[in-house]
Design an enzyme around this catalytic site. Structure first.
Site, PDB file in Angstrom:
ATOM      1  N   GLU A   1       4.768   3.679  -5.244  1.00  0.00           N
ATOM      2  CA  GLU A   1       6.121   3.186  -4.997  1.00  0.00           C
ATOM      3  C   GLU A   1       6.095   1.757  -4.488  1.00  0.00           C
ATOM      4  O   GLU A   1       6.879   0.906  -4.924  1.00  0.00           O
ATOM      5  CB  GLU A   1       6.841   4.087  -3.991  1.00  0.00           C
ATOM      6  CG  GLU A   1       8.283   3.701  -3.745  1.00  0.00           C
ATOM      7  CD  GLU A   1       9.071   3.683  -5.042  1.00  0.00           C
ATOM      8  OE1 GLU A   1       9.370   2.579  -5.541  1.00  0.00           O
ATOM      9  OE2 GLU A   1       9.373   4.759  -5.565  1.00  0.00           O
TER      10      GLU A   1
ATOM     11  N   SER B   1      14.085   3.715  -8.104  1.00  0.00           N
ATOM     12  CA  SER B   1      13.199   2.905  -7.281  1.00  0.00           C
ATOM     13  C   SER B   1      12.747   1.640  -8.009  1.00  0.00           C
ATOM     14  O   SER B   1      12.215   0.727  -7.388  1.00  0.00           O
ATOM     15  CB  SER B   1      11.970   3.712  -6.856  1.00  0.00           C
ATOM     16  OG  SER B   1      11.199   4.067  -7.969  1.00  0.00           O
TER      17      SER B   1
ATOM     18  N   ASP C   1       7.673  -1.693  -6.162  1.00  0.00           N
ATOM     19  CA  ASP C   1       8.631  -2.541  -5.458  1.00  0.00           C
ATOM     20  C   ASP C   1       8.180  -3.995  -5.422  1.00  0.00           C
ATOM     21  O   ASP C   1       8.969  -4.920  -5.651  1.00  0.00           O
ATOM     22  CB  ASP C   1       8.841  -2.027  -4.033  1.00  0.00           C
ATOM     23  CG  ASP C   1       9.467  -0.650  -3.987  1.00  0.00           C
ATOM     24  OD1 ASP C   1       9.902  -0.162  -5.041  1.00  0.00           O
ATOM     25  OD2 ASP C   1       9.518  -0.056  -2.894  1.00  0.00           O
TER      26      ASP C   1
END
Length: 633
Positions: free
Chosen positions: A285, A553, A289
């Site tokens: 994750e 996300s 990002d």
């Protein structure tokens, strides 16, 4: 040592207009832990527990009003405050902090640190002292394969400081946030290939899109053509898993982007966390990002706030750090958990913890007042946010309960002071090994409902339980009221009637929470972009290329990166984007009128499937430049 002079020892590190956030009435049906339910053991009374005491704003109504004013075209438009100015006008005073510290010390707590924004005090106390001080019992329980600590009963502080304190975080290690990314349903798992040093990443295909593909799709390229790369801006990432910055540098180079090799700074909050192999803690994750936001703004610096995912305090503490530093101009968050997690867990005799959402709101309010834009992924469980955390099928047991699927949204995307990032599916034709052919003719709101319907229609059905309810998070908060920027907007809805959350641990369904019907709550999402793994992206994790990856996300950091371009282009921060986006409508976004997120469908204007529509970066940038020319900021 005074609160003013105390430094953050345990924190190793160094928008925004919105409506009054008042709680909706949530009915929780209490039930004690029974012998046939989840096993609960007492926590060792000598076990030291790090906790964070979240303080209430001193002038909450004033902060709400100012946050709205700085995002409303007029005399105060974009007159953002420094952290020191925010503290002076809205935060608890030094005297307030000293009063809380004194009371906590008398209860047996050791004061560790105070955040510079005056909104949180970090403390330590043994479990037994904590239980006595707060009037709770601390229990260890195992649910869905995870063992953690939870407080039973309602924590109570002395009356002398009750009005100064939101609540105490750090007592719950069971119900935690998770990364909001998804892998392909059709391939079963995302494809992973070892990256060859010096290789070039090739995008342009569904499942292998790069930041440049996003830039082409969502009209970012004209901004680049004017020479803007995010230079001088700082991107903030709030995350609960550490990562290898080398992966990001390798990704950008392989994608053909030229970047400063010292652009990433990692800020460890609450001690940070180690990097776990095989994405065990959510490392992928953080890779997503950083790579996405930094890829869209190759000239910007990045500041990555890494907190452990061990207690319900760590997540908020990471936001407190980003606000207290006030270095990041724009911030994104790609972690979350169901809003319902905070209402109650009566089957485990666990008290409500809505004060965590209140603490988040205070810090997001501060960030908006300081001009920091905040983007939060709305989740990947469609209109039924609890499905991801608690399966709605299978054989129920005490350690693996089965839940129903009420209409619900994700937190902290539910907060009115952030921009909720939703997701879409891009036009595509996919040929499956079964012989089925999936066709998406136009960009539409994302759910895997189209996979279910089209494979069934062609005689090659994929089980509904496998696909439901994956899609972009959207719906209506049962906690935060409708913010001012959604008042009068066509398509804004209220909560569904007849909704309750039930859990079956093996002895039949038990109602945990009854949700309010037709509550005029904050609507999600705000704006969207491609999030379907089937039309998704590639990223680099620990030297391997992962393809066919998606989730909201991706969208949050993508909006984060585009905002960094706007910061450079307009010569300053732009704060919460919502007031501008809702005010401009299709002058800033492109409408999405097809698809669904299982519970809501895309339609003309605002909807709970895709929000206002998808980002049109050039439209939005031009609107910001127009406002700057009118108001000089």
């Amino acid at each position: 040592m005074t609160a003013q002079s105390r430094t953050r020892r345990r924190l190793l590190s160094a928008t925004t207009a919105l409506a009054m956030a008042c709680a909706a009435p949530i009915a929780a049906h209490a039930a004690a832990v029974s012998s046939g339910a989840i096993k609960a053991d007492d926590v060792d009374i000598g076990n030291p527990i790090a906790q964070t005491v979240y303080l209430s704003l001193r002038n909450e109504s004033g902060a709400e009003a100012y946050a709205r004013a700085v995002q409303t075209p007029g005399p105060q438009f974009h007159k953002f405050l420094t952290r020191e100015e925010f503290v002076k006008r809205f935060a608890p005073t030094d005297a307030d902090i000293a009063k809380v510290e004194s009371a906590l010390t008398q209860l047996g707590y050791t004061i560790d640190s105070v955040f510079p924004n005056h909104l949180a005090i970090q403390v330590i106390a043994p479990a037994g002292t904590t239980e006595a001080a707060l009037g709770v019992k601390l229990k260890r329980m195992t649910v869905n394969g995870r063992t953690g600590m939870v407080p039973t009963g309602v924590p109570t502080l002395p009356a002398s400081i009750r009005d100064l304190v939101r609540g105490v975080g750090g007592l719950n290690t069971l119900h935690l946030a998770h990364p909001l990314k998804r892998s392909s349903a059709i391939a079963g798992q995302a494809t992973t290939t070892k990256f060859v040093a010096g290789a070039t990443l090739t995008g342009g295909k569904p499942g292998s899109y790069l930041p440049q593909d996003f830039a082409t799709r969502y009209n970012v390229n004209p901004i680049y053509a004017n020479g803007f790369t995010g230079r001088g801006a700082t991107i903030g990432i709030i995350t609960l898993a550490n990562f290898y910055p080398s992966d990001a540098y390798t990704f950008w180079k392989a994608a053909g982007l030229t970047v400063d090799q010292n652009r990433i700074t990692t800020v460890n909050v609450d001690g940070g966390t180690a990097i776990a192999p095989s994405d065990a803690l959510g490392e992928g994750e953080t890779d997503i990002d950083v790579e996405q936001s930094g890829g869209l703004a190759p000239g910007a610096n990045l500041r990555v706030y890494v907190a452990p995912n061990q207690t319900n305090a760590n997540f908020v503490d990471a936001a407190e750090a980003a606000a207290s530093e006030n270095i990041a101009d724009t911030v994104s968050i790609s972690w979350g958990q169901p809003e319902l997690d905070y209402f109650a867990e009566p089957s485990q005799n666990v008290a409500a913890s809505t004060y965590i959402m209140d603490a988040f709101h205070d810090v997001f309010l501060e960030m908006g007042i300081q001009g920091q834009s905040v983007y939060v992924a709305t989740g990947d469980s469609g209109a039924y946010d609890t499905v991801r955390g608690c399966p709605n099928s299978g054989t129920p047991s005490a350690s693996a309960p089965v839940c129903n699927a009420p209409y619900a949204v994700d937190s902290p995307a539910n907060d009115p002071a952030v921009t909720g990032a939703g997701g879409t599916t891009l036009p595509v034709t996919l040929k499956l090994t079964s012989g089925a052919v999936l066709t998406v003719a136009q960009e539409q709101a994302w759910s895997w409902n189209y996979i279910y319907q089209q494979t069934a229609a062609q005689g090659h059905p994929i089980a509904l339980a496998y696909l439901f309810s994956t899609g972009d998070g959207g719906g209506v908060s049962s906690y935060f009221k409708k913010p001012y920027y959604q008042v009068g907007v066509s398509g804004i809805t209220t909560t569904k009637p007849g909704q309750s959350f039930t859990e079956d641990t093996g002895s039949g369904p038990q109602t945990l929470v009854t949700l309010p019907a037709k509550f005029a709550g904050r609507n999600l999402p705000d704006m969207s972009a491609d999030a379907d793994p089937e039309t998704g992206y590639q990223f680099l994790e620990e030297g391997s290329i992962v393809t066919f990856e998606g989730g909201t996300s991706f969208v949050a950091p993508q909006l984060n990166g585009v905002t960094a371009l706007a910061v450079q282009g307009t010569g300053g921060r732009v704060g919460l984007m919502n007031n501008i986006a809702y005010g401009l409508g299709d002058a800033a976004t492109d409408d999405i009128t097809a698809g669904d997120n299982w519970g809501y469908t895309g339609k003309t204007g605002y909807d709970n499937a895709a929000g206002l529509g998808v980002l049109n970066a050039t439209k939005l940038a031009n609107a910001l430049l127009t406002l700057k020319s009118l108001y000089g900021r």
